[in-house]
Design a protein around this motif. Sequence first.
Motif, PDB file in Angstrom:
ATOM      1  N   LEU A  56       0.824  -1.207   0.000  1.00  0.00           N
ATOM      2  CA  LEU A  56       0.000   0.000   0.000  1.00  0.00           C
ATOM      3  C   LEU A  56       0.856   1.255   0.000  1.00  0.00           C
ATOM      4  CD1 LEU A  56      -2.801  -1.029   2.531  1.00  0.00           C
ATOM      5  CD2 LEU A  56      -3.093  -0.635   0.084  1.00  0.00           C
ATOM      6  N   ALA A  57       1.977   1.219   0.739  1.00  0.00           N
ATOM      7  CA  ALA A  57       2.817   2.405   0.874  1.00  0.00           C
ATOM      8  C   ALA A  57       3.653   2.666  -0.378  1.00  0.00           C
ATOM      9  CB  ALA A  57       3.735   2.245   2.085  1.00  0.00           C
ATOM     10  N   THR A  58       4.137   1.623  -1.016  1.00  0.00           N
ATOM     11  CA  THR A  58       5.074   1.817  -2.130  1.00  0.00           C
ATOM     12  C   THR A  58       4.421   1.712  -3.503  1.00  0.00           C
ATOM     13  OG1 THR A  58       5.663  -0.537  -2.043  1.00  0.00           O
ATOM     14  CG2 THR A  58       7.024   0.985  -0.754  1.00  0.00           C
ATOM     15  N   LEU A  59       3.443   0.828  -3.653  1.00  0.00           N
ATOM     16  CA  LEU A  59       2.786   0.668  -4.946  1.00  0.00           C
ATOM     17  C   LEU A  59       1.662   1.667  -5.144  1.00  0.00           C
ATOM     18  CD1 LEU A  59       2.688  -3.232  -5.045  1.00  0.00           C
ATOM     19  CD2 LEU A  59       4.435  -1.699  -5.940  1.00  0.00           C
ATOM     20  N   ALA A  60       1.187   2.260  -4.036  1.00  0.00           N
ATOM     21  CA  ALA A  60       0.246   3.388  -4.058  1.00  0.00           C
ATOM     22  C   ALA A  60      -0.973   3.158  -4.946  1.00  0.00           C
ATOM     23  CB  ALA A  60       0.968   4.662  -4.488  1.00  0.00           C
ATOM     24  N   PRO A  61      -1.791   2.144  -4.645  1.00  0.00           N
ATOM     25  CA  PRO A  61      -3.038   1.992  -5.417  1.00  0.00           C
ATOM     26  C   PRO A  61      -3.989   3.133  -5.103  1.00  0.00           C
ATOM     27  CG  PRO A  61      -3.027   0.508  -3.531  1.00  0.00           C
ATOM     28  CD  PRO A  61      -1.663   1.138  -3.579  1.00  0.00           C
ATOM     29  N   PRO A  62      -4.766   3.592  -6.066  1.00  0.00           N
ATOM     30  CA  PRO A  62      -5.714   4.684  -5.783  1.00  0.00           C
ATOM     31  C   PRO A  62      -6.737   4.263  -4.738  1.00  0.00           C
ATOM     32  CG  PRO A  62      -6.121   3.707  -7.946  1.00  0.00           C
ATOM     33  CD  PRO A  62      -4.837   3.134  -7.461  1.00  0.00           C
ATOM     34  N   PRO A  63      -7.187   5.183  -3.901  1.00  0.00           N
ATOM     35  CA  PRO A  63      -8.116   4.829  -2.806  1.00  0.00           C
ATOM     36  C   PRO A  63      -9.363   4.106  -3.287  1.00  0.00           C
ATOM     37  CG  PRO A  63      -7.297   7.073  -2.530  1.00  0.00           C
ATOM     38  CD  PRO A  63      -6.822   6.606  -3.872  1.00  0.00           C
ATOM     39  N   GLU A  64      -9.886   4.487  -4.456  1.00  0.00           N
ATOM     40  CA  GLU A  64     -11.114   3.861  -4.924  1.00  0.00           C
ATOM     41  C   GLU A  64     -10.902   2.417  -5.372  1.00  0.00           C
ATOM     42  OE1 GLU A  64      -9.286   6.148  -8.359  1.00  0.00           O
ATOM     43  OE2 GLU A  64      -9.696   6.473  -6.224  1.00  0.00           O
ATOM     44  N   ARG A  65      -9.640   1.966  -5.490  1.00  0.00           N
ATOM     45  CA  ARG A  65      -9.354   0.592  -5.907  1.00  0.00           C
ATOM     46  C   ARG A  65      -8.678  -0.218  -4.812  1.00  0.00           C
ATOM     47  NH1 ARG A  65      -7.282  -0.809 -11.621  1.00  0.00           N
ATOM     48  NH2 ARG A  65      -8.572  -2.597 -11.025  1.00  0.00           N
ATOM     49  N   HIS A  66      -8.774   0.268  -3.578  1.00  0.00           N
ATOM     50  CA  HIS A  66      -8.173  -0.465  -2.460  1.00  0.00           C
ATOM     51  C   HIS A  66      -8.810  -1.845  -2.291  1.00  0.00           C
ATOM     52  CE1 HIS A  66      -5.905   2.799   0.029  1.00  0.00           C
ATOM     53  NE2 HIS A  66      -5.452   2.668  -1.199  1.00  0.00           N
ATOM     54  N   ALA A  67     -10.126  -1.934  -2.467  1.00  0.00           N
ATOM     55  CA  ALA A  67     -10.794  -3.223  -2.291  1.00  0.00           C
ATOM     56  C   ALA A  67     -10.274  -4.237  -3.311  1.00  0.00           C
ATOM     57  CB  ALA A  67     -12.312  -3.052  -2.430  1.00  0.00           C
ATOM     58  N   THR A  68     -10.088  -3.805  -4.562  1.00  0.00           N
ATOM     59  CA  THR A  68      -9.544  -4.707  -5.588  1.00  0.00           C
ATOM     60  C   THR A  68      -8.106  -5.089  -5.266  1.00  0.00           C
ATOM     61  OG1 THR A  68     -10.972  -3.634  -7.215  1.00  0.00           O
ATOM     62  CG2 THR A  68      -9.157  -4.975  -8.062  1.00  0.00           C
ATOM     63  N   PHE A  69      -7.326  -4.112  -4.789  1.00  0.00           N
ATOM     64  CA  PHE A  69      -5.939  -4.404  -4.404  1.00  0.00           C
ATOM     65  C   PHE A  69      -5.890  -5.490  -3.329  1.00  0.00           C
ATOM     66  CE2 PHE A  69      -2.384  -3.801  -1.516  1.00  0.00           C
ATOM     67  CZ  PHE A  69      -1.288  -3.723  -2.366  1.00  0.00           C
ATOM     68  N   HIS A  70      -6.749  -5.382  -2.313  1.00  0.00           N
ATOM     69  CA  HIS A  70      -6.736  -6.366  -1.225  1.00  0.00           C
ATOM     70  C   HIS A  70      -7.155  -7.746  -1.729  1.00  0.00           C
ATOM     71  CE1 HIS A  70      -5.691  -3.542   1.836  1.00  0.00           C
ATOM     72  NE2 HIS A  70      -6.782  -2.803   1.659  1.00  0.00           N
ATOM     73  N   ARG A  71      -8.123  -7.797  -2.637  1.00  0.00           N
ATOM     74  CA  ARG A  71      -8.544  -9.093  -3.153  1.00  0.00           C
ATOM     75  C   ARG A  71      -7.451  -9.738  -3.999  1.00  0.00           C
ATOM     76  NH1 ARG A  71     -13.882  -6.614  -3.596  1.00  0.00           N
ATOM     77  NH2 ARG A  71     -15.224  -7.543  -2.019  1.00  0.00           N
ATOM     78  N   LEU A  72      -6.788  -8.942  -4.819  1.00  0.00           N
ATOM     79  CA  LEU A  72      -5.671  -9.472  -5.599  1.00  0.00           C
ATOM     80  C   LEU A  72      -4.533  -9.930  -4.687  1.00  0.00           C
ATOM     81  CD1 LEU A  72      -5.588  -6.918  -8.556  1.00  0.00           C
ATOM     82  CD2 LEU A  72      -6.204  -9.324  -8.697  1.00  0.00           C
ATOM     83  N   PHE A  73      -4.303  -9.190  -3.625  1.00  0.00           N
ATOM     84  CA  PHE A  73      -3.257  -9.564  -2.663  1.00  0.00           C
ATOM     85  C   PHE A  73      -3.586 -10.918  -2.039  1.00  0.00           C
ATOM     86  CE2 PHE A  73      -1.296  -9.756   1.469  1.00  0.00           C
ATOM     87  CZ  PHE A  73      -0.033  -9.214   1.278  1.00  0.00           C
ATOM     88  N   ASP A  74      -4.828 -11.092  -1.588  1.00  0.00           N
ATOM     89  CA  ASP A  74      -5.221 -12.365  -0.985  1.00  0.00           C
ATOM     90  C   ASP A  74      -5.139 -13.499  -1.994  1.00  0.00           C
ATOM     91  OD1 ASP A  74      -5.701 -11.077   1.386  1.00  0.00           O
ATOM     92  OD2 ASP A  74      -7.843 -10.795   1.010  1.00  0.00           O
ATOM     93  N   LEU A  75      -5.603 -13.235  -3.212  1.00  0.00           N
ATOM     94  CA  LEU A  75      -5.572 -14.262  -4.256  1.00  0.00           C
ATOM     95  C   LEU A  75      -4.146 -14.727  -4.524  1.00  0.00           C
ATOM     96  CD1 LEU A  75      -6.776 -15.839  -6.689  1.00  0.00           C
ATOM     97  CD2 LEU A  75      -6.498 -13.744  -8.020  1.00  0.00           C
ATOM     98  N   HIS A  76      -3.193 -13.768  -4.535  1.00  0.00           N
ATOM     99  CA  HIS A  76      -1.819 -14.093  -4.923  1.00  0.00           C
ATOM    100  C   HIS A  76      -1.020 -14.723  -3.788  1.00  0.00           C
ATOM    101  CE1 HIS A  76       1.846 -13.747  -7.293  1.00  0.00           C
ATOM    102  NE2 HIS A  76       2.453 -13.279  -6.219  1.00  0.00           N
ATOM    103  N   PHE A  77      -1.130 -14.177  -2.572  1.00  0.00           N
ATOM    104  CA  PHE A  77      -0.211 -14.579  -1.512  1.00  0.00           C
ATOM    105  C   PHE A  77      -0.717 -15.744  -0.669  1.00  0.00           C
ATOM    106  CE2 PHE A  77       1.542 -10.331  -2.275  1.00  0.00           C
ATOM    107  CZ  PHE A  77       2.884 -10.640  -2.347  1.00  0.00           C
ATOM    108  N   ILE A  78      -2.027 -15.859  -0.492  1.00  0.00           N
ATOM    109  CA  ILE A  78      -2.525 -16.918   0.381  1.00  0.00           C
ATOM    110  C   ILE A  78      -2.257 -18.287  -0.210  1.00  0.00           C
ATOM    111  CG2 ILE A  78      -4.646 -17.927   1.339  1.00  0.00           C
ATOM    112  CD1 ILE A  78      -5.661 -15.158   1.847  1.00  0.00           C
TER     113      ILE A  78
END
Length: 372
Positions: A56-78
């Motif tokens: 979140l700090a370095t890749l700086a996703p736009p606030p309106e796409r935070h939910a998509t960022f979190h879902r992609l994060f869970d999909l990739h890392f879990i």
Amino acid sequence: MSDEAQLPRAARVFVSFVALLRANGFAVAPEQTTAFLAAIELLGPKSLDHIRQAGLATLAPPPERHATFHRLFDLHFIRHEHLTIEGAEDEEIVLLQEEGRGDEELLVADDINESGLTATRAEALVERRFAPAAAGNVLRRLSREASSRLPRSRGYRHRRSRRGPWADLRHTLRASVRNDGEILHLARLKRRTRLRRMLLLIDVSGSMKSGTDENMRLAHALVQATLNTEVFTFGTRLTRVTRALRLKRREQALNAAAHLVSDWDGGTRIGDALQAFLAVPRFAGYARGAAVVVISDGLERGDPANLRDAAAKLSRRAWRLSWLTPLATSPGFVPQTEALVAVAPFVDDMVEGGSSAAVVSHLLSLGSRKAA
């Protein structure tokens, strides 16, 4: 040799996450990728949350796409075994494995299934919004009649009855005291009945998108009518949404469920979903002695043998297994799809499930069967 092959093995999973973000429309510069790796090296990291915060700090996703960022994060890392999450046994979302060797990247659908008439195996991360809607007569009927018409099972406690199979010695002796010790009437006992557990497994894949809203509203009404109800959704993953649907206000409950489920209108892997359900002991326990209702069209893209095996296991655990499909448009419905033909020997009912009225009618008809 590719640049990714030259990277240290520990760094490849983080670089591939950046590639996944770019593939889903996030603008990430090479300098941000370098900063992301540096932040991870600085933090340790000790948990997945550290990696998430670094992203979140370095890749700086736009606030309106935070939910998509979190879902992609869970999909990739879990899905990477060497990255663990504290309390993983309490997770209520189970990712389904893709067909193949198991080392391919999880697929993200590029095209939106507008028609909702075809099945796909690709995973689409979608955020769904439920529009406010007044409770119809069908849902009001379910709320009104659930306690009296849903199936019941015999409990272990007893209550007084005129023709029970057991003698109520305590009440009989108390009554004899009022008659100078003479027993004029032998009181009887029988077992109390309680509402049987209901288990709803709702297909939210692209081929069922036209009925998803109705099915989720119906699931909320059923959870509110009886607390002994469990609800799961499945498409490319299995998600338990019972806790969200216990919220009393329907709009609030559906919005909470919308944030839990991320595979709305995506792929269809019914067999994998049922196998994943049975593989989690806590989930499989919900099916024991329950009235299990699967709402799905049966347009499976996986191996029918996998689905057949899961249906057989589920049938042995359940009190009754019902499969409600919008394809069953007539009383003499004969399954034609490969998946429905595979599960037909193990289901007790295969009836229409294309509307809330049909689903509610079937649920309420289950109560006419004798408690076992």
